[in-house]
Design a protein around this motif. Sequence first.
Motif, PDB file in Angstrom:
ATOM      1  N   ALA A 267       0.833  -1.207   0.000  1.00  0.00           N
ATOM      2  CA  ALA A 267       0.000   0.000   0.000  1.00  0.00           C
ATOM      3  C   ALA A 267       0.866   1.256   0.000  1.00  0.00           C
ATOM      4  O   ALA A 267       0.579   2.210  -0.730  1.00  0.00           O
ATOM      5  CB  ALA A 267      -0.936  -0.015   1.207  1.00  0.00           C
TER       6      ALA A 267
ATOM      7  N   GLN B 242       2.266   1.653  -3.449  1.00  0.00           N
ATOM      8  CA  GLN B 242       1.260   2.105  -4.396  1.00  0.00           C
ATOM      9  C   GLN B 242       1.010   3.610  -4.254  1.00  0.00           C
ATOM     10  O   GLN B 242       0.946   4.331  -5.254  1.00  0.00           O
ATOM     11  CB  GLN B 242      -0.048   1.346  -4.190  1.00  0.00           C
ATOM     12  CG  GLN B 242      -1.135   1.772  -5.168  1.00  0.00           C
ATOM     13  CD  GLN B 242      -2.464   1.097  -4.900  1.00  0.00           C
ATOM     14  OE1 GLN B 242      -2.818   0.857  -3.751  1.00  0.00           O
ATOM     15  NE2 GLN B 242      -3.187   0.803  -5.957  1.00  0.00           N
ATOM     16  N   VAL B 243       0.879   4.081  -3.022  1.00  0.00           N
ATOM     17  CA  VAL B 243       0.686   5.520  -2.806  1.00  0.00           C
ATOM     18  C   VAL B 243       1.886   6.295  -3.333  1.00  0.00           C
ATOM     19  O   VAL B 243       1.735   7.333  -3.981  1.00  0.00           O
ATOM     20  CB  VAL B 243       0.433   5.822  -1.312  1.00  0.00           C
ATOM     21  CG1 VAL B 243       0.503   7.316  -1.031  1.00  0.00           C
ATOM     22  CG2 VAL B 243      -0.914   5.258  -0.877  1.00  0.00           C
TER      23      VAL B 243
ATOM     24  N   LEU C  10       1.632   6.332  -7.199  1.00  0.00           N
ATOM     25  CA  LEU C  10       0.522   7.133  -7.712  1.00  0.00           C
ATOM     26  C   LEU C  10       0.710   8.623  -7.457  1.00  0.00           C
ATOM     27  O   LEU C  10       0.316   9.454  -8.273  1.00  0.00           O
ATOM     28  CB  LEU C  10      -0.797   6.655  -7.104  1.00  0.00           C
ATOM     29  CG  LEU C  10      -1.257   5.276  -7.569  1.00  0.00           C
ATOM     30  CD1 LEU C  10      -2.441   4.794  -6.756  1.00  0.00           C
ATOM     31  CD2 LEU C  10      -1.590   5.298  -9.050  1.00  0.00           C
TER      32      LEU C  10
ATOM     33  N   GLU D  88      -4.136  10.456  -1.361  1.00  0.00           N
ATOM     34  CA  GLU D  88      -3.947   9.095  -1.872  1.00  0.00           C
ATOM     35  C   GLU D  88      -4.084   8.058  -0.755  1.00  0.00           C
ATOM     36  O   GLU D  88      -4.647   6.990  -0.973  1.00  0.00           O
ATOM     37  CB  GLU D  88      -2.584   8.953  -2.557  1.00  0.00           C
ATOM     38  CG  GLU D  88      -2.491   9.658  -3.885  1.00  0.00           C
ATOM     39  CD  GLU D  88      -3.446   9.109  -4.932  1.00  0.00           C
ATOM     40  OE1 GLU D  88      -3.748   7.898  -4.915  1.00  0.00           O
ATOM     41  OE2 GLU D  88      -3.901   9.902  -5.778  1.00  0.00           O
TER      42      GLU D  88
ATOM     43  N   ARG E 155      -6.658   5.082  -1.111  1.00  0.00           N
ATOM     44  CA  ARG E 155      -6.111   3.746  -1.348  1.00  0.00           C
ATOM     45  C   ARG E 155      -6.033   2.873  -0.102  1.00  0.00           C
ATOM     46  O   ARG E 155      -6.068   1.659  -0.212  1.00  0.00           O
ATOM     47  CB  ARG E 155      -4.713   3.842  -1.947  1.00  0.00           C
ATOM     48  CG  ARG E 155      -4.568   4.768  -3.095  1.00  0.00           C
ATOM     49  CD  ARG E 155      -5.243   4.264  -4.321  1.00  0.00           C
ATOM     50  NE  ARG E 155      -5.222   5.339  -5.324  1.00  0.00           N
ATOM     51  CZ  ARG E 155      -5.964   5.333  -6.399  1.00  0.00           C
ATOM     52  NH1 ARG E 155      -6.791   4.339  -6.616  1.00  0.00           N
ATOM     53  NH2 ARG E 155      -5.919   6.330  -7.249  1.00  0.00           N
ATOM     54  N   ILE E 156      -5.903   3.491   1.071  1.00  0.00           N
ATOM     55  CA  ILE E 156      -5.663   2.711   2.274  1.00  0.00           C
ATOM     56  C   ILE E 156      -6.812   2.810   3.260  1.00  0.00           C
ATOM     57  O   ILE E 156      -7.312   1.802   3.759  1.00  0.00           O
ATOM     58  CB  ILE E 156      -4.334   3.134   2.957  1.00  0.00           C
ATOM     59  CG1 ILE E 156      -3.161   2.886   2.015  1.00  0.00           C
ATOM     60  CG2 ILE E 156      -4.146   2.397   4.265  1.00  0.00           C
ATOM     61  CD1 ILE E 156      -1.830   3.429   2.508  1.00  0.00           C
TER      62      ILE E 156
ATOM     63  N   SER F  83     -12.298   6.485   1.288  1.00  0.00           N
ATOM     64  CA  SER F  83     -12.389   7.863   0.822  1.00  0.00           C
ATOM     65  C   SER F  83     -12.940   8.852   1.838  1.00  0.00           C
ATOM     66  O   SER F  83     -12.637  10.023   1.798  1.00  0.00           O
ATOM     67  CB  SER F  83     -13.243   7.922  -0.449  1.00  0.00           C
ATOM     68  OG  SER F  83     -14.545   7.447  -0.167  1.00  0.00           O
TER      69      SER F  83
END
Length: 110
Positions: free
Chosen positions: A56, A59-60, A63, A98, A102-103, A106
């Motif tokens: 995670a 990924q952040v 992105l 993000e 993502r984690i 929202s």
Amino acid sequence: MFLYAENAVVRRPEPTDLQAVIDHLNIALASQPVIEQAKGMIMLLRNWDADQAFAALRQVSQLANVRLHDVAAVIVAAGTSTTAFVVGERVAQLVLREVRLRILGSSFGE
């Protein structure tokens, strides 16, 4: 010449590259604690294992186009109500956005 370390083939540095390798390893060692802290925070919040938490973070980082260490520093700073001095306010807000998407989900923290 090649060396084998933990199932990976690593090119042995040329003598002229040695200082660059030492500098890179020192930077990596200095950034590891904050990355581990951020992983631990994510593991606690999401009930994820270490691999999931690191994925995670990665990924952040990708992105948001922000270094992994800086992503971790923003997360740790947000979780401890301090300021991440390594990044500017705009980058911190981008990383937190993000992280929420993502984690955390929202609507977390809004």
